[in-house]
Design an enzyme around this catalytic site. Sequence first.
Site, mmCIF file in Angstrom:
data_model
loop_
_atom_site.group_PDB
_atom_site.id
_atom_site.type_symbol
_atom_site.label_atom_id
_atom_site.label_comp_id
_atom_site.label_asym_id
_atom_site.label_seq_id
_atom_site.Cartn_x
_atom_site.Cartn_y
_atom_site.Cartn_z
ATOM 1 N N ASP A 179 62.913 -7.343 33.922
ATOM 2 C CA ASP A 179 64.351 -7.208 34.039
ATOM 3 C C ASP A 179 64.954 -8.467 34.462
ATOM 4 O O ASP A 179 64.467 -9.373 34.911
ATOM 5 C CB ASP A 179 64.575 -5.909 34.903
ATOM 6 N N VAL A 188 65.846 -11.733 28.475
ATOM 7 C CA VAL A 188 65.264 -11.652 26.990
ATOM 8 C C VAL A 188 65.632 -12.722 25.932
ATOM 9 O O VAL A 188 65.351 -12.851 24.796
ATOM 10 C CB VAL A 188 65.288 -10.105 26.339
ATOM 11 N N ASN A 216 62.895 -3.046 24.933
ATOM 12 C CA ASN A 216 63.780 -2.108 25.525
ATOM 13 C C ASN A 216 65.186 -2.763 26.131
ATOM 14 O O ASN A 216 66.101 -2.083 25.909
ATOM 15 C CB ASN A 216 63.135 -1.396 26.547
ATOM 16 N N TYR A 236 77.039 -3.155 18.029
ATOM 17 C CA TYR A 236 75.698 -2.727 18.581
ATOM 18 C C TYR A 236 75.110 -1.824 17.409
ATOM 19 O O TYR A 236 73.923 -2.059 17.154
ATOM 20 C CB TYR A 236 76.148 -1.497 19.800
ATOM 21 N N LYS A 286 71.382 -2.562 16.127
ATOM 22 C CA LYS A 286 70.215 -1.607 16.097
ATOM 23 C C LYS A 286 69.601 -1.352 14.608
ATOM 24 O O LYS A 286 68.529 -0.965 14.424
ATOM 25 C CB LYS A 286 70.659 -0.249 16.936
ATOM 26 N N ILE A 319 71.014 9.435 25.924
ATOM 27 C CA ILE A 319 70.158 9.713 26.904
ATOM 28 C C ILE A 319 70.959 9.328 28.236
ATOM 29 O O ILE A 319 71.664 8.172 28.381
ATOM 30 C CB ILE A 319 69.066 8.779 26.726
ATOM 31 N N THR A 369 71.578 7.526 31.131
ATOM 32 C CA THR A 369 71.038 6.366 31.606
ATOM 33 C C THR A 369 72.369 5.658 32.289
ATOM 34 O O THR A 369 73.484 5.893 31.999
ATOM 35 C CB THR A 369 70.396 5.258 30.844
#
Length: 255
Positions: free
Chosen positions: A37, A64, A90, A156, A160, A189, A191
Amino acid sequence: MGRVSNKVAVVTGGALGIGRAACVMLGAEGASVAVTDILDEQGREVAELINSSGGRAAYWHLEVTDEAQIKSAFSEIEKQFGPISILVNNAGITGANKPTHELTQEEWDHVMNVNVKGVFLCTKHVIGSMRRAGSGSIINLSSIYGLVSAPDIPPYHASKGAVRLMTKTDALLYAKDKIRANSIHPAYIWTPLVEKFLKSQGDVTELRKKLDTLHPLGHVGEPDDIAYGIVYLASDESKFVTGSELVIDGGYTCR
Ligand code: NAP
């Protein structure tokens, strides 16, 4: 227990949310886990949690979008744990929430860099290691927003959608190496990513209630709902599954 024993897993964005849940569950199921991370403190805590529960894990700082960092981290991971057989792409961001005509190029590029280039670079640099492992499973976090649309966050959605199809191309390219590639498509979700997004839009409690109603099952999901899918795709239970889209969405895309 032991569903991914003797496998080495790398999870990007493993410090929080879905990535964190995936690290913890992969560790509990026997994998050696490289938690990676850009949030070093939280990432180290995840590795410590796995080790203190009897698993095997270590933390690497990994941005990343930085090819040199990916190359060197993957090589260190292989030295410490052995060849990598599971990659969970992820790490991802929501990015600017504006209509297309108001977006700047910088806002567009930022999302594409993290969500698309990040998946490309990590996949690029894991293939050699997976070939040395003799097989592999690449699990890409796409989204329901890579399958259906909504009138928000245009970059986004684009990112995706790209991840969905990159997954299928890699599934075909590397099937001969026994490397599988699958995408996961979560609905909302709960988070830090979603909480941050809602905070930027208004009252979090009220907005969460609205989000709940978008899901036929009546509520948003939790990180473990996705981690179970990740463990399935990482394990040999899914040895005949490649190029597929695992939708975990409480019924969101049924309509
Ligand atoms: P999260 O709570 O924000 O966790 C993602 C982690 O990745 C954070 O630690 C984040 O750090 C890190 N990260 C961000 N940019 C990075 C970079 N450039 N390099 C390395 N790490 C980076 O996100 P999440 O909700 O668990 O989402 C995980 C993935 O699932 C994402 O790809 C997301 O698009 C996808 N997804 C999530 C949902 C959902 O509802 N949560 C739904 C569908 C798909 P910072 O906190 O500093 O950014």
